[in-house]
Design a protein around this motif. Structure first.
Motif, PDB file in Angstrom:
ATOM      1  N   THR A 136      61.247  -2.157  16.820  1.00  0.00           N
ATOM      2  CA  THR A 136      62.296  -1.815  17.785  1.00  0.00           C
ATOM      3  C   THR A 136      61.718  -1.530  19.171  1.00  0.00           C
ATOM      4  OG1 THR A 136      62.266   0.545  17.249  1.00  0.00           O
ATOM      5  CG2 THR A 136      63.759  -0.871  15.965  1.00  0.00           C
ATOM      6  N   ALA A 137      60.425  -1.806  19.358  1.00  0.00           N
ATOM      7  CA  ALA A 137      59.737  -1.564  20.629  1.00  0.00           C
ATOM      8  C   ALA A 137      59.937  -0.119  21.101  1.00  0.00           C
ATOM      9  CB  ALA A 137      60.190  -2.566  21.684  1.00  0.00           C
ATOM     10  N   GLY A 138      59.909   0.806  20.141  1.00  0.00           N
ATOM     11  CA  GLY A 138      60.035   2.219  20.468  1.00  0.00           C
ATOM     12  C   GLY A 138      61.452   2.698  20.688  1.00  0.00           C
ATOM     13  N   ARG A 139      62.437   1.812  20.517  1.00  0.00           N
ATOM     14  CA  ARG A 139      63.842   2.198  20.672  1.00  0.00           C
ATOM     15  C   ARG A 139      64.245   3.235  19.621  1.00  0.00           C
ATOM     16  NH1 ARG A 139      66.005  -2.186  19.219  1.00  0.00           N
ATOM     17  NH2 ARG A 139      67.199  -1.481  17.442  1.00  0.00           N
ATOM     18  N   ILE A 140      63.695   3.082  18.403  1.00  0.00           N
ATOM     19  CA  ILE A 140      63.949   4.035  17.322  1.00  0.00           C
ATOM     20  C   ILE A 140      62.597   4.583  16.881  1.00  0.00           C
ATOM     21  CG2 ILE A 140      64.889   4.403  15.011  1.00  0.00           C
ATOM     22  CD1 ILE A 140      66.617   1.897  15.456  1.00  0.00           C
ATOM     23  N   ILE A 141      62.504   5.899  16.828  1.00  0.00           N
ATOM     24  CA  ILE A 141      61.270   6.557  16.405  1.00  0.00           C
ATOM     25  C   ILE A 141      61.612   7.461  15.232  1.00  0.00           C
ATOM     26  CG2 ILE A 141      59.420   8.128  17.075  1.00  0.00           C
ATOM     27  CD1 ILE A 141      60.051   7.238  20.004  1.00  0.00           C
ATOM     28  N   GLY A 142      60.890   7.310  14.138  1.00  0.00           N
ATOM     29  CA  GLY A 142      61.166   8.118  12.973  1.00  0.00           C
ATOM     30  C   GLY A 142      59.896   8.679  12.371  1.00  0.00           C
ATOM     31  N   LYS A 143      60.076   9.677  11.524  1.00  0.00           N
ATOM     32  CA  LYS A 143      58.929  10.285  10.856  1.00  0.00           C
ATOM     33  C   LYS A 143      59.371  10.858   9.521  1.00  0.00           C
ATOM     34  CE  LYS A 143      54.567  11.566  11.056  1.00  0.00           C
ATOM     35  NZ  LYS A 143      53.924  10.895   9.960  1.00  0.00           N
ATOM     36  N   ALA A 189      64.955  10.499  12.369  1.00  0.00           N
ATOM     37  CA  ALA A 189      64.766   9.428  13.349  1.00  0.00           C
ATOM     38  C   ALA A 189      65.581   9.756  14.585  1.00  0.00           C
ATOM     39  CB  ALA A 189      65.199   8.081  12.776  1.00  0.00           C
ATOM     40  N   THR A 190      65.117   9.267  15.712  1.00  0.00           N
ATOM     41  CA  THR A 190      65.817   9.460  16.971  1.00  0.00           C
ATOM     42  C   THR A 190      65.902   8.145  17.734  1.00  0.00           C
ATOM     43  OG1 THR A 190      65.874  10.739  19.031  1.00  0.00           O
ATOM     44  CG2 THR A 190      63.704  10.142  18.221  1.00  0.00           C
ATOM     45  N   VAL A 191      66.964   8.024  18.505  1.00  0.00           N
ATOM     46  CA  VAL A 191      67.132   6.920  19.446  1.00  0.00           C
ATOM     47  C   VAL A 191      67.209   7.599  20.813  1.00  0.00           C
ATOM     48  CG1 VAL A 191      68.496   4.902  20.105  1.00  0.00           C
ATOM     49  CG2 VAL A 191      68.432   5.638  17.702  1.00  0.00           C
ATOM     50  N   PRO A 192      66.050   7.805  21.453  1.00  0.00           N
ATOM     51  CA  PRO A 192      66.005   8.603  22.679  1.00  0.00           C
ATOM     52  C   PRO A 192      66.958   8.134  23.782  1.00  0.00           C
ATOM     53  CG  PRO A 192      63.797   8.183  21.889  1.00  0.00           C
ATOM     54  CD  PRO A 192      64.717   7.349  21.053  1.00  0.00           C
ATOM     55  N   GLU A 193      67.075   6.837  23.974  1.00  0.00           N
ATOM     56  CA  GLU A 193      67.924   6.364  25.071  1.00  0.00           C
ATOM     57  C   GLU A 193      69.405   6.644  24.844  1.00  0.00           C
ATOM     58  OE1 GLU A 193      68.316   1.605  24.062  1.00  0.00           O
ATOM     59  OE2 GLU A 193      66.584   2.314  25.183  1.00  0.00           O
ATOM     60  N   LEU A 194      69.799   6.869  23.580  1.00  0.00           N
ATOM     61  CA  LEU A 194      71.189   7.215  23.272  1.00  0.00           C
ATOM     62  C   LEU A 194      71.370   8.714  23.077  1.00  0.00           C
ATOM     63  CD1 LEU A 194      72.158   4.361  20.766  1.00  0.00           C
ATOM     64  CD2 LEU A 194      72.572   4.481  23.240  1.00  0.00           C
ATOM     65  N   GLY A 195      70.256   9.441  23.002  1.00  0.00           N
ATOM     66  CA  GLY A 195      70.338  10.885  22.813  1.00  0.00           C
ATOM     67  C   GLY A 195      70.860  11.287  21.449  1.00  0.00           C
ATOM     68  N   ILE A 196      70.584  10.457  20.427  1.00  0.00           N
ATOM     69  CA  ILE A 196      71.063  10.766  19.081  1.00  0.00           C
ATOM     70  C   ILE A 196      69.910  10.767  18.086  1.00  0.00           C
ATOM     71  CG2 ILE A 196      73.373   9.853  19.497  1.00  0.00           C
ATOM     72  CD1 ILE A 196      72.551   7.351  17.915  1.00  0.00           C
ATOM     73  N   ASP A 215      50.788  -0.112   8.190  1.00  0.00           N
ATOM     74  CA  ASP A 215      51.649  -0.537   7.078  1.00  0.00           C
ATOM     75  C   ASP A 215      52.553   0.575   6.566  1.00  0.00           C
ATOM     76  OD1 ASP A 215      50.605  -3.140   7.144  1.00  0.00           O
ATOM     77  OD2 ASP A 215      48.914  -2.536   5.896  1.00  0.00           O
ATOM     78  N   ARG A 216      52.968   1.456   7.437  1.00  0.00           N
ATOM     79  CA  ARG A 216      53.887   2.534   7.082  1.00  0.00           C
ATOM     80  C   ARG A 216      55.242   2.249   7.712  1.00  0.00           C
ATOM     81  NH1 ARG A 216      51.681   7.489   5.440  1.00  0.00           N
ATOM     82  NH2 ARG A 216      53.890   7.848   5.002  1.00  0.00           N
ATOM     83  N   TYR A 217      56.283   2.738   7.084  1.00  0.00           N
ATOM     84  CA  TYR A 217      57.639   2.511   7.581  1.00  0.00           C
ATOM     85  C   TYR A 217      57.804   3.013   9.010  1.00  0.00           C
ATOM     86  CZ  TYR A 217      62.724   2.673   7.902  1.00  0.00           C
ATOM     87  OH  TYR A 217      64.018   2.504   8.302  1.00  0.00           O
ATOM     88  N   ASP A 218      57.349   4.227   9.272  1.00  0.00           N
ATOM     89  CA  ASP A 218      57.509   4.812  10.609  1.00  0.00           C
ATOM     90  C   ASP A 218      56.879   3.920  11.675  1.00  0.00           C
ATOM     91  OD1 ASP A 218      58.519   6.947   9.135  1.00  0.00           O
ATOM     92  OD2 ASP A 218      56.622   8.018   9.180  1.00  0.00           O
ATOM     93  N   THR A 219      55.699   3.410  11.382  1.00  0.00           N
ATOM     94  CA  THR A 219      54.993   2.535  12.312  1.00  0.00           C
ATOM     95  C   THR A 219      55.746   1.226  12.504  1.00  0.00           C
ATOM     96  OG1 THR A 219      52.887   3.494  11.642  1.00  0.00           O
ATOM     97  CG2 THR A 219      52.795   1.367  12.765  1.00  0.00           C
ATOM     98  N   ARG A 220      56.151   0.600  11.398  1.00  0.00           N
ATOM     99  CA  ARG A 220      56.860  -0.693  11.487  1.00  0.00           C
ATOM    100  C   ARG A 220      58.180  -0.545  12.236  1.00  0.00           C
ATOM    101  NH1 ARG A 220      55.341  -4.677  12.059  1.00  0.00           N
ATOM    102  NH2 ARG A 220      56.867  -5.887  10.930  1.00  0.00           N
ATOM    103  N   LEU A 221      58.915   0.543  11.979  1.00  0.00           N
ATOM    104  CA  LEU A 221      60.192   0.762  12.650  1.00  0.00           C
ATOM    105  C   LEU A 221      59.997   0.864  14.157  1.00  0.00           C
ATOM    106  CD1 LEU A 221      63.259   1.349  12.410  1.00  0.00           C
ATOM    107  CD2 LEU A 221      62.645   3.773  12.210  1.00  0.00           C
ATOM    108  N   ALA A 222      59.039   1.664  14.596  1.00  0.00           N
ATOM    109  CA  ALA A 222      58.780   1.821  16.033  1.00  0.00           C
ATOM    110  C   ALA A 222      58.295   0.508  16.655  1.00  0.00           C
ATOM    111  CB  ALA A 222      57.769   2.934  16.269  1.00  0.00           C
TER     112      ALA A 222
END
Length: 121
Positions: free
Chosen positions: A29-36, A45-52, A19-26
């Motif tokens: 987005t199926a891991g598309r966006i990872i934040g902490k 936050a990072t979007v690894p596949e876009l390198g940003i 029930d944390r934002y970081d967990t819900r976001l990942a």
């Protein structure tokens, strides 16, 4: 694949808890966006596949504006779909409740990101 992404736990709940934002976001987005969330009002936050990535700092260090701002920034940058943002609504536009658990307001991010120039790496 970036070092951050490949080193991230395969289960978002392991890095942030339930029930944390970081967990819900990942999860949403199926891991598309990872934040902490970091200390003193910091969020990255990072979007690894876009390198940003993005970093947000709330000046007063309070957390209550952090997730609304992070969600709004990701939405304005086109990194979140409307559906994903809607599913993050409790974090994006959270209710403010008093001690009697009555809703007395809502936190609403009010800003527009402005592109100032193109950056290339």
């Amino acid at each position: 694949m970036s070092a951050h992404y490949s080193g991230h736990p395969p289960f978002p709940v392991l890095s942030s808890g339930t029930d944390r934002y970081d967990t819900r976001l990942a999860e949403l987005t199926a891991g598309r966006i990872i934040g902490k969330m970091g200390a003193e009002g910091l969020y990255a936050a990072t979007v690894p596949e876009l390198g940003i990535g993005i970093a947000i700092k709330v000046d007063d260090g309070a957390e209550r504006a952090l997730y609304p701002v992070a969600t709004e920034a990701l939405l304005q940058l086109g990194l979140l779909s409307e559906e994903e943002a809607e599913r993050l609504a409790p974090f994006h536009r959270p209710d403010v409740v008093n001690r009697r658990h009555e809703t007395v307001g809502r936190i609403q991010p009010v800003f527009r990101l402005i592109r100032t120039q193109e950056h290339t790496c």
